[in-house]
Scaffold this motif. Structure first.
Motif, PDB file in Angstrom:
ATOM      1  N   VAL A 112      45.196  38.193  41.412  1.00  0.00           N
ATOM      2  CA  VAL A 112      43.947  38.695  40.406  1.00  0.00           C
ATOM      3  C   VAL A 112      42.474  38.258  40.490  1.00  0.00           C
ATOM      4  O   VAL A 112      41.899  37.636  41.557  1.00  0.00           O
ATOM      5  CB  VAL A 112      44.425  36.869  39.153  1.00  0.00           C
ATOM      6  CG1 VAL A 112      43.179  37.119  38.076  1.00  0.00           C
ATOM      7  CG2 VAL A 112      45.601  37.261  38.850  1.00  0.00           C
ATOM      8  N   ASN A 113      41.616  39.725  40.676  1.00  0.00           N
ATOM      9  CA  ASN A 113      40.589  39.733  40.924  1.00  0.00           C
ATOM     10  C   ASN A 113      39.608  38.970  40.098  1.00  0.00           C
ATOM     11  O   ASN A 113      39.477  38.414  39.335  1.00  0.00           O
ATOM     12  CB  ASN A 113      39.950  41.143  40.781  1.00  0.00           C
ATOM     13  CG  ASN A 113      39.809  41.721  39.486  1.00  0.00           C
ATOM     14  OD1 ASN A 113      39.295  41.042  38.616  1.00  0.00           O
ATOM     15  ND2 ASN A 113      40.618  42.616  38.819  1.00  0.00           N
ATOM     16  N   LYS A 114      38.255  38.781  40.899  1.00  0.00           N
ATOM     17  CA  LYS A 114      37.194  37.830  40.128  1.00  0.00           C
ATOM     18  C   LYS A 114      36.839  38.198  38.661  1.00  0.00           C
ATOM     19  O   LYS A 114      36.270  37.151  38.156  1.00  0.00           O
ATOM     20  CB  LYS A 114      35.896  37.637  41.163  1.00  0.00           C
ATOM     21  CG  LYS A 114      36.336  37.151  42.759  1.00  0.00           C
ATOM     22  CD  LYS A 114      34.955  37.210  43.606  1.00  0.00           C
ATOM     23  CE  LYS A 114      35.567  36.633  44.789  1.00  0.00           C
ATOM     24  NZ  LYS A 114      34.332  36.708  46.079  1.00  0.00           N
ATOM     25  N   ASP A 115      36.928  39.259  38.342  1.00  0.00           N
ATOM     26  CA  ASP A 115      36.441  40.102  37.143  1.00  0.00           C
ATOM     27  C   ASP A 115      37.544  39.121  36.024  1.00  0.00           C
ATOM     28  O   ASP A 115      37.256  38.763  34.950  1.00  0.00           O
ATOM     29  CB  ASP A 115      35.945  41.245  37.214  1.00  0.00           C
ATOM     30  CG  ASP A 115      36.145  41.587  35.892  1.00  0.00           C
ATOM     31  OD1 ASP A 115      34.678  41.397  35.369  1.00  0.00           O
ATOM     32  OD2 ASP A 115      36.040  42.230  35.287  1.00  0.00           O
ATOM     33  N   CYS A 116      38.703  39.045  36.391  1.00  0.00           N
ATOM     34  CA  CYS A 116      39.709  38.857  35.650  1.00  0.00           C
ATOM     35  C   CYS A 116      39.697  37.455  35.293  1.00  0.00           C
ATOM     36  O   CYS A 116      39.585  36.671  34.426  1.00  0.00           O
ATOM     37  CB  CYS A 116      40.723  39.188  35.845  1.00  0.00           C
ATOM     38  SG  CYS A 116      41.476  40.771  35.760  1.00  0.00           S
ATOM     39  N   GLN A 117      39.287  36.104  36.696  1.00  0.00           N
ATOM     40  CA  GLN A 117      39.449  34.819  37.026  1.00  0.00           C
ATOM     41  C   GLN A 117      38.204  34.055  35.993  1.00  0.00           C
ATOM     42  O   GLN A 117      37.977  33.363  35.519  1.00  0.00           O
ATOM     43  CB  GLN A 117      39.116  34.595  38.194  1.00  0.00           C
ATOM     44  CG  GLN A 117      40.299  35.082  39.349  1.00  0.00           C
ATOM     45  CD  GLN A 117      40.328  34.290  40.291  1.00  0.00           C
ATOM     46  OE1 GLN A 117      39.031  33.521  41.027  1.00  0.00           O
ATOM     47  NE2 GLN A 117      40.341  35.176  41.774  1.00  0.00           N
ATOM     48  N   SER A 118      37.247  35.061  36.061  1.00  0.00           N
ATOM     49  CA  SER A 118      35.797  35.227  34.672  1.00  0.00           C
ATOM     50  C   SER A 118      35.916  34.647  33.672  1.00  0.00           C
ATOM     51  O   SER A 118      35.342  34.679  32.678  1.00  0.00           O
ATOM     52  CB  SER A 118      34.785  35.849  34.996  1.00  0.00           C
ATOM     53  OG  SER A 118      34.985  37.227  34.152  1.00  0.00           O
ATOM     54  N   ALA A 119      37.675  34.924  33.092  1.00  0.00           N
ATOM     55  CA  ALA A 119      38.440  35.654  31.459  1.00  0.00           C
ATOM     56  C   ALA A 119      38.707  34.088  30.970  1.00  0.00           C
ATOM     57  O   ALA A 119      38.886  33.344  31.891  1.00  0.00           O
ATOM     58  CB  ALA A 119      38.862  36.332  31.383  1.00  0.00           C
ATOM     59  N   THR A 146      44.146  41.891  30.301  1.00  0.00           N
ATOM     60  CA  THR A 146      45.587  41.142  30.327  1.00  0.00           C
ATOM     61  C   THR A 146      45.900  40.497  31.594  1.00  0.00           C
ATOM     62  O   THR A 146      45.304  41.186  33.271  1.00  0.00           O
ATOM     63  CB  THR A 146      46.846  42.361  29.878  1.00  0.00           C
ATOM     64  OG1 THR A 146      47.287  43.350  30.863  1.00  0.00           O
ATOM     65  CG2 THR A 146      46.288  42.595  27.942  1.00  0.00           C
ATOM     66  N   ILE A 147      47.143  39.481  31.774  1.00  0.00           N
ATOM     67  CA  ILE A 147      47.559  38.705  32.608  1.00  0.00           C
ATOM     68  C   ILE A 147      48.984  38.579  32.807  1.00  0.00           C
ATOM     69  O   ILE A 147      49.831  38.372  31.892  1.00  0.00           O
ATOM     70  CB  ILE A 147      46.479  37.525  32.653  1.00  0.00           C
ATOM     71  CG1 ILE A 147      47.359  36.932  34.263  1.00  0.00           C
ATOM     72  CG2 ILE A 147      47.513  36.317  32.119  1.00  0.00           C
ATOM     73  CD1 ILE A 147      46.436  35.900  34.904  1.00  0.00           C
TER      74      ILE A 147
END
Length: 348
Positions: free
Chosen positions: A241-248, A285-286
């Protein structure tokens, strides 16, 4: 409102009241009309019924169109009713005037003006009452949806808590801890720390509607630490999970429920390891996926309940698209990431 049970009684009463009001303000003395009073009363009642029933049919038609916007539906309904009332009044008023006043249309102008004024006022009154009625219905529906969401969210949090405090979970982790203590004190201390992180998160999460993915992943890492300490090489986990996803944001404990289902319903062993992946591929999405090696058990419905619970919580927040895929080799669940303009709106 237009489909209420005793509507015909209300139509007659409204028509009669309007006629009585016209008499009391002496409209017929100020505007001499030679049409007999009983005919005018009957015309008032007929037009009131026509306006009411016309609005009812129009309201049913708009309901079938499934117009999402409340005010758009009201605007369409009122606009169409005005046009329908205008032509209906001209037709019925013209026929009445022809037989009771004169065969010449010029003699109908004043009566038709008064009749149009009456019909527009009745139509405005009925549509105003209908707007209040529909708004009240929508308010009740919204309150019911909020209560339903609270119930679903509470059930999800309770289920997550039950998963962590049920006797099997406690017994398994305490057994692991008791085995670790004489072998490795440092590992035992770390196990207790991760164990407390899991409980702290689960107890805290009911206070929030959504939570930052970064926080959920920190919780999942603690949860996976307990599982991997217990199953050792029988459980292989991967998180990409990249950092951009982690901010969601996502709904709390949703990833935990998906991982817990994978562990609960699949065989785990050193010779047959379970591979669980948590990946974010598109920043929207994840996905939680695992290789499929089902246990022989009758208790399969809890997975469906858990997925439905997650889906309902996302629907309430206005996010659809929970995607479940299953092949002979793999099972995966994809949930949407939420990027609210003001995330604090969802937090206490």
């Amino acid at each position: 409102m237009f489909s209420i049970r005793y509507r015909y009684l209300f139509m007659i009463l409204l028509g009669g009241y309007s006629f009585l009001n016209t008499l009391l303000v002496e409209s017929f003395e100020h505007y001499p009309i030679i049409t007999p009073k009983p005919v005018i009363l009957l015309l008032f009642i007929i037009l009131t019924i026509a306006i009411w029933e016309g609005n009812r049919l129009l309201d049913n038609f708009l309901a079938r169109l499934d117009i999402k916007s409340f005010w758009k539906r009201i605007s369409y309904g009122f606009g169409a009713s005005v046009v329908a009332v205008f032509f209906t009044t001209l037709i019925l008023g013209g026929i009445t005037s022809y037989f009771t006043i004169s065969h010449h249309w010029r003699d109908w102008i004043l009566p038709m003006k008064l009749l149009l004024m009456f019909c527009f006022r009745v139509n405005l009154f009925l549509n105003t009452i209908n707007i209040i009625f529909l708004y009240h219905q929508q308010l009740e529906k919204s309150n019911q949806e909020i209560e339903n969401h609270k119930r679903i969210s509470s059930q999800a949090q309770l289920q997550a808590l039950k998963n962590q405090v049920n006797p099997h979970f406690l017994f398994n982790n305490l057994s692991v801890l008791s085995a670790l203590i004489p072998l490795d004190a440092n590992t035992s201390v770390e196990f207790v720390r991760q164990f407390s992180n899991v409980y702290r998160y689960v107890l805290k999460s009911p206070d929030k509607e959504i939570i930052e993915l970064k926080e959920e992943l920190n919780f999942i890492e603690s949860y996976l630490y307990l599982l991997k300490t217990r199953f050792e090489s029988g459980l292989v986990t991967t998180i990409h999970v990249n950092k951009d996803c982690q901010s969601a944001y996502i709904v709390p404990v949703s990833l935990q429920m998906l991982v817990e289902n994978a562990v609960k319903h699949n065989v785990i062993g050193k010779n047959k390891p379970l591979h669980v992946e948590i990946i974010c591929l598109d920043n929207e999405t994840i996905t939680v996926r695992n290789n499929l090696q089902r246990k022989e058990t009758r208790d399969q419905e809890s997975t469906g309940l858990g997925l439905n619970n997650i889906a309902q919580r996302y629907i309430f927040l206005g996010h659809h698209g929970l995607e479940v895929k299953q092949t002979d080799q793999q099972f995966s669940v994809t949930i949407p990431l939420i990027r609210p303009t003001h995330a604090s709106f969802f937090e206490p």
